[in-house]
Design a protein around this motif. Structure first.
Motif, PDB file in Angstrom:
ATOM      1  N   ALA A 167      18.683 -27.693  29.033  1.00 57.62           N
ATOM      2  CA  ALA A 167      19.174 -28.196  27.751  1.00 57.62           C
ATOM      3  C   ALA A 167      19.132 -27.105  26.687  1.00 57.62           C
ATOM      4  O   ALA A 167      20.066 -26.979  25.875  1.00 57.62           O
ATOM      5  CB  ALA A 167      18.339 -29.396  27.313  1.00 57.62           C
ATOM      6  N   GLU A 168      18.079 -26.306  26.709  1.00 56.46           N
ATOM      7  CA  GLU A 168      17.933 -25.219  25.735  1.00 56.46           C
ATOM      8  C   GLU A 168      19.027 -24.167  25.909  1.00 56.46           C
ATOM      9  O   GLU A 168      19.646 -23.725  24.937  1.00 56.46           O
ATOM     10  CB  GLU A 168      16.548 -24.592  25.900  1.00 56.46           C
ATOM     11  CG  GLU A 168      16.199 -23.523  24.904  1.00 56.46           C
ATOM     12  CD  GLU A 168      14.803 -22.984  25.156  1.00 56.46           C
ATOM     13  OE1 GLU A 168      14.658 -21.748  25.147  1.00 56.46           O
ATOM     14  OE2 GLU A 168      13.878 -23.789  25.369  1.00 56.46           O
ATOM     15  N   VAL A 169      19.266 -23.767  27.150  1.00 55.42           N
ATOM     16  CA  VAL A 169      20.290 -22.750  27.422  1.00 55.42           C
ATOM     17  C   VAL A 169      21.680 -23.288  27.056  1.00 55.42           C
ATOM     18  O   VAL A 169      22.499 -22.564  26.469  1.00 55.42           O
ATOM     19  CB  VAL A 169      20.228 -22.300  28.902  1.00 55.42           C
ATOM     20  CG1 VAL A 169      21.436 -21.469  29.283  1.00 55.42           C
ATOM     21  CG2 VAL A 169      18.944 -21.531  29.159  1.00 55.42           C
ATOM     22  N   GLU A 170      21.950 -24.536  27.382  1.00 55.53           N
ATOM     23  CA  GLU A 170      23.246 -25.127  27.034  1.00 55.53           C
ATOM     24  C   GLU A 170      23.409 -25.232  25.519  1.00 55.53           C
ATOM     25  O   GLU A 170      24.493 -25.004  24.988  1.00 55.53           O
ATOM     26  CB  GLU A 170      23.404 -26.490  27.702  1.00 55.53           C
ATOM     27  CG  GLU A 170      23.634 -26.400  29.197  1.00 55.53           C
ATOM     28  CD  GLU A 170      23.710 -27.748  29.882  1.00 55.53           C
ATOM     29  OE1 GLU A 170      23.391 -28.792  29.253  1.00 55.53           O
ATOM     30  OE2 GLU A 170      24.078 -27.773  31.072  1.00 55.53           O
ATOM     31  N   ALA A 171      22.328 -25.563  24.805  1.00 57.18           N
ATOM     32  CA  ALA A 171      22.392 -25.642  23.339  1.00 57.18           C
ATOM     33  C   ALA A 171      22.653 -24.255  22.747  1.00 57.18           C
ATOM     34  O   ALA A 171      23.437 -24.117  21.791  1.00 57.18           O
ATOM     35  CB  ALA A 171      21.109 -26.227  22.783  1.00 57.18           C
ATOM     36  N   GLU A 172      21.994 -23.238  23.317  1.00 49.71           N
ATOM     37  CA  GLU A 172      22.229 -21.859  22.855  1.00 49.71           C
ATOM     38  C   GLU A 172      23.678 -21.451  23.107  1.00 49.71           C
ATOM     39  O   GLU A 172      24.306 -20.792  22.271  1.00 49.71           O
ATOM     40  CB  GLU A 172      21.279 -20.885  23.546  1.00 49.71           C
ATOM     41  CG  GLU A 172      19.846 -21.004  23.109  1.00 49.71           C
ATOM     42  CD  GLU A 172      18.903 -20.139  23.932  1.00 49.71           C
ATOM     43  OE1 GLU A 172      19.367 -19.410  24.848  1.00 49.71           O
ATOM     44  OE2 GLU A 172      17.704 -20.198  23.673  1.00 49.71           O
ATOM     45  N   ALA A 173      24.217 -21.837  24.251  1.00 48.50           N
ATOM     46  CA  ALA A 173      25.600 -21.495  24.587  1.00 48.50           C
ATOM     47  C   ALA A 173      26.562 -22.196  23.635  1.00 48.50           C
ATOM     48  O   ALA A 173      27.557 -21.600  23.190  1.00 48.50           O
ATOM     49  CB  ALA A 173      25.903 -21.868  26.030  1.00 48.50           C
ATOM     50  N   GLU A 174      26.288 -23.450  23.313  1.00 42.94           N
ATOM     51  CA  GLU A 174      27.144 -24.175  22.371  1.00 42.94           C
ATOM     52  C   GLU A 174      27.075 -23.548  20.983  1.00 42.94           C
ATOM     53  O   GLU A 174      28.091 -23.419  20.292  1.00 42.94           O
ATOM     54  CB  GLU A 174      26.732 -25.642  22.300  1.00 42.94           C
ATOM     55  CG  GLU A 174      27.148 -26.454  23.494  1.00 42.94           C
ATOM     56  CD  GLU A 174      26.713 -27.909  23.376  1.00 42.94           C
ATOM     57  OE1 GLU A 174      26.513 -28.397  22.233  1.00 42.94           O
ATOM     58  OE2 GLU A 174      26.582 -28.556  24.422  1.00 42.94           O
ATOM     59  N   ALA A 175      25.872 -23.157  20.556  1.00 45.61           N
ATOM     60  CA  ALA A 175      25.709 -22.536  19.235  1.00 45.61           C
ATOM     61  C   ALA A 175      26.440 -21.195  19.188  1.00 45.61           C
ATOM     62  O   ALA A 175      27.095 -20.865  18.199  1.00 45.61           O
ATOM     63  CB  ALA A 175      24.233 -22.356  18.912  1.00 45.61           C
ATOM     64  N   ALA A 176      26.328 -20.435  20.278  1.00 44.03           N
ATOM     65  CA  ALA A 176      27.024 -19.139  20.328  1.00 44.03           C
ATOM     66  C   ALA A 176      28.535 -19.349  20.345  1.00 44.03           C
ATOM     67  O   ALA A 176      29.278 -18.605  19.702  1.00 44.03           O
ATOM     68  CB  ALA A 176      26.582 -18.354  21.562  1.00 44.03           C
ATOM     69  N   GLY A 177      28.999 -20.346  21.052  1.00 39.99           N
ATOM     70  CA  GLY A 177      30.431 -20.668  21.098  1.00 39.99           C
ATOM     71  C   GLY A 177      30.927 -21.127  19.741  1.00 39.99           C
ATOM     72  O   GLY A 177      32.045 -20.803  19.318  1.00 39.99           O
TER      73      GLY A 177
END
Length: 193
Positions: A167-177
């Motif tokens: 969940a953390e990695v996916e949230a980071e990816a969404e924030a970066a996107g």
């Protein structure tokens, strides 16, 4: 003198009643620590083992009742009872059976769960979402490995950590996107004006 005799008679009766059982002094039922299974007790088992002869040793020591008693004795008393059988066999000059009360481990290999946990920890440390998902699916598909969930928790702590990292990695990816998309949108808006 008559008063003295009466007092003496009363004392004799009171003293005698101290030694008689009354309803107030009746013994209550005793409690026993023995189980009500109807099986053997250690004292009975030891007595039978000590009284057996060379001819009856195999029947007494390795019989069904003895095997049930020794196997139910647990990890503390069981080895002591087995050594008592070996000692009595030496005393009688009989060969002791090495395979008595040996239950082979029929469950999964004990190292399998530890290896799965270590592999999951390594994959979680890499923070690779695809690898973590693949490892979680692999662990869920293993029939012999079960990560028991503690009371009040939804998942085992290792699995919960893995899901939290996903969940953390996916949230980071969404924030970066979102950060990359925001400047592109601003540039598109400026270009249209």
């Amino acid at each position: 003198m008559a008063g003295f005799r009466i007092v003496l008679a009363l004392l004799a009766m009171a003293g005698a009643s101290a030694f008689t059982a009354t309803s107030r002094w009746t013994a209550s039922p005793t409690m026993s620590m023995a189980t009500e299974k109807g099986g053997m007790r250690k004292k009975e088992w030891v007595r039978a083992l000590n009284r057996c002869t060379k001819d009856t040793f195999n029947e007494v020591a390795y019989g069904a009742k003895s095997e049930a008693f020794v196997s139910a004795a647990g990890s503390s008393m069981g080895p002591k009872l087995k050594s008592k059988i070996k000692q009595r066999a030496r005393e009688l000059g009989v060969e002791a059976r090495a395979d008595f009360c040996r239950e082979p481990w029929s469950g999964p290999p004990l190292w399998l769960k530890a290896q799965a946990a270590e592999d999951l920890k390594k994959v979680v440390a890499s923070r690779d979402v695809e690898a973590i998902n693949a490892k979680l699916e692999e662990i869920e598909g293993m029939e012999d490995v079960e990560f028991k969930v503690p009371e009040g928790a939804e998942d085992h702590p290792l699995i919960a950590d893995a899901k939290a990292v996903i969940a953390e990695v996916e949230a980071e990816a969404e924030a970066a996107g979102a950060e990359e998309a925001a400047p592109a949108e601003e540039a598109a808006e400026e270009a249209s004006e």
